[in-house]
Design a protein around this motif. Structure first.
Motif: not given
Lengths: 124, 240
Positions: A34-41, A45-46
């Motif tokens: 979940a952490f990796l996905v969050f970073i990827a998202l 987004a940026i």
């Protein structure tokens, strides 16, 4: 309207799952994923703010920033719960350590104070 | 205080195989009297000083009670668990009484609970303020405690009338399987929960709680119920 229901349901479901299975190996793996996905998202987004905007429109949130805000709010709740459990685990270990010390010292102290041998050595 | 030796192990007391566990936190002004009240009936007493800063440990040292000192303050639940583990290590210990340090429990009631376990065939006896008359319980407290007993699934399963009484008696089997992990005040609910999940026979015995000014001042505030509910609801099902 729909998005609110969906977001709330998803948040509640994961939170419950998370709390009930916090100690399992799967949960730990899921947290890392979940952490990796969050970073990827976050990176997406940026780099592509428009994507976030159009996604927000599709699910009915309005602006992309609102969607990001919701995501951050959910992430914050998870981090809080995670920290809470981690502290609880620490506390349990700390308690056992303190208890072991207390019982060890007390066995000696009370044998001296009350004039008996330590109980484990009595009548062997 | 006098330093009366506890009677010899081979002694004559009816309650030689009983250990009274008293968690103590800053009870210096009353603890010696409470212990002195317990010792004539129950020769084996262990006080767990939970990191008190008012010299409670010195007061306990002057009595014939065993003293176990937590190096730091851990909470009442942790102190109870420590006391039980210490008592379980003592030779000949069969029954374990949990007793509050502020003098709100009566020694006769504790003896009654022990008999309920020893002769009555129960594994655990819990004191209840509500089985007898309830006039002596302050009204707000009465309403709160009855609500807790009514809404707690575990308390309902055991058909308890009083879920948060500090006076309990456990036999060896019940005490050795009890693992209190709620260090703070939520341990009372945790114990009830443990009992309802086990096969142990649980009975309630009417007791009188002495609401002295001292115990009222020391007692749990109602707002602490919020903390207890929070801790309990976030407890995860640990699979060791």
């Amino acid at each position: 309207m729909i998005i609110q229901v969906i977001l709330l349901a998803v948040a509640a479901f994961f939170l419950l799952l998370f709390i009930r299975h916090w100690y399992s190996v799967q949960t730990r793996a899921l947290k890392r994923l979940a952490f990796l996905v969050f970073i990827a998202l976050m990176v997406v987004a940026i780099l592509r703010p428009n994507w976030v905007n159009s996604l927000a429109h599709q699910v009915g949130v309005g602006r992309g920033t609102d969607l990001v805000l919701y995501a951050v709010a959910v992430a914050f709740v998870f981090v809080s719960v995670n920290t809470y459990f981690r502290l609880k685990t620490q506390e349990a270990r700390f308690t056992e350590l303190a208890r072991a010390i207390a019982v060890r010292d007390a066995t000696e102290l009370n044998a001296r104070r009350l004039g008996r041998q330590p109980e484990s050595e009595v009548r062997r | 205080m006098q330093t009366a030796e506890a009677p010899d192990r081979a002694g004559t007391s009816e309650f030689d195989d009983v250990w009274v566990v008293i968690p103590v936190y800053n009870e210096g002004s009353v603890i010696a009297d409470v212990v002195a009240g317990v010792l004539p009936t129950f020769p084996n007493v262990v006080c767990v000083d939970d990191g008190s800063r008012d010299g409670s440990a010195d007061h306990i040292c002057r009595t014939a009670a065993h003293l176990v000192s937590h190096p730091v303050n851990l909470g009442q639940g942790a102190a109870l668990q420590t006391g039980l583990e210490y008592a379980l290590l003592q030779e000949g210990s069969q029954y374990f009484v949990t007793f509050d340090a502020d003098g709100q429990h009566r020694v006769e009631d504790a003896a009654e609970l022990v008999r309920a376990v020893r002769d009555g065939g129960a594994d655990v006896a819990l004191g209840s303020r509500f089985l007898g008359g309830t006039e002596h319980v302050p009204r707000i407290k009465r309403a709160l405690l009855k609500t807790v007993a009514a809404v707690s699934p575990a308390a309902r399963r055991l058909q308890l009338t009083d879920a948060h009484n500090g006076l309990r008696v456990l036999n060896r089997a019940a005490a050795s399987h009890l693992k209190i992990t709620m260090n703070g005040m939520a341990h009372a609910s945790e114990i009830v929960d443990y009992l309802s999940r086990s096969d142990l026979a649980v009975t309630e015995v009417p007791v009188t709680v002495l609401y002295t000014d001292y115990s009222k001042a020391k007692g749990q505030s109602l707002i602490n119920g919020v903390n207890i509910l929070f801790d309990l609801s976030l407890r995860s099902r640990r699979t060791p």
